[in-house]
Design a protein around this motif. Structure first.
Motif: not given
Length: 269
Positions: A1-14, A94-105
């Motif tokens: 992921m690029y920086a923007a998506s990494r930051q977005a993913s971190s906030r979604a995980r929070e 990146d949004l969709v992949d993060t939602l998948v990962l959050l579902g798994q977590e």
């Protein structure tokens, strides 16, 4: 992921961590519902693109997701989703992949809360090995031309009554979206091990290891890496004798085949 998506993913995980309070059923529901949201986004390209469109204010995108999914998912899932779509993503994928990962977590969190995480981890690893060792099965589950429902029905028949419910939910999601089925199950198993704060050692052995040998190997690796190690063993007769151990990027080749290869290279140099 690029920086923007990494930051977005971190906030979604929070947001996910904040949402997963209460019983393990909250986590299980959130994980399953996030997978359901992903299924909708996979089917509806226009909605998927709209929710990740950085030219539109994040608050507007969050309102759109709330209008679409309010009343269809739990408040916890909706809170995670609206937070995720309000972020700026480098790519829609990146949004969709993060939602998948959050579902798994979330599902793995549920397994941990119920004391079943170790069982789920082991089942995911074994399932990955079974599929990886059966090319026809892997092809059937990876076939892009086959409807997702047919692939889920196939994996459900394979797992019926043999695994944890969470393992089956995770498996259904993997065969719906992944084209590297065996690898995806291996990654999920590693994710479960990380959730238990353990390192994963992938071991290929010429013959099956006894419980005592597995415990001894795990203890030796724990001394090397300074934290608990989950040992996953695959029998590979082509090694002749010994074992090959991979931990992350580290490879320890103690097999007869490995020693012969090193000798061959030494003689050729």
């Amino acid at each position: 992921m690029y920086a923007a998506s990494r930051q977005a993913s971190s906030r979604a995980r929070e947001a996910l961590r904040a949402a997963l309070t209460g019983s393990d059923s909250v986590a299980a529901t959130t994980g399953s519902e996030l997978f359901a949201v992903v299924a909708v986004l996979d089917d509806q390209r226009s909605l998927r693109v709209a929710l990740a469109d950085v030219s539109v204010p994040g608050s507007v995108r969050a309102e759109l997701s709330e209008r679409v999914f309010s009343g269809k998912v739990s408040p916890a899932t909706l809170a995670v989703l609206t937070t995720a779509v309000a972020q700026n993503w480098s790519r829609t994928a990146d949004l969709v992949d993060t939602l998948v990962l959050l579902g798994q977590e979330a599902l793995l969190e549920s397994a941990a809360d119920s004391g079943r995480l170790g069982a789920v981890e082991d089942e995911l690893f074994r399932l990955g090995r079974i599929i990886g060792d059966n090319p026809e099965l892997e092809q059937a589950l990876s076939d892009r031309a086959k409807p997702a429902a047919a692939k889920r029905e196939l994996i459900d028949r394979l797992l019926a009554g043999k695994t944890e419910t969470i393992t089956q939910t995770l498996a259904d999601q993997v065969v719906t979206r992944s084209t590297n089925i065996g690898g995806a199950f291996g990654e999920l198993s590693d994710l479960a091990a990380a959730r238990r704060d353990q390192i994963v050692a992938h071991v290929r052995a010429a013959v099956a290891l006894t419980d005592q040998q597995r415990d001894h190997l795990g203890a030796s690796l724990q001394r090397i890496y300074g934290k608990p190690v989950t040992v996953h063993v695959q029998v590979d007769p082509s090694l002749l004798t010994g074992v090959v151990v991979q931990v992350g990027d580290d490879l320890i080749d103690g097999s007869a085949t490995g020693r012969l290869e090193r000798l061959r290279r030494a003689l050729a140099s």
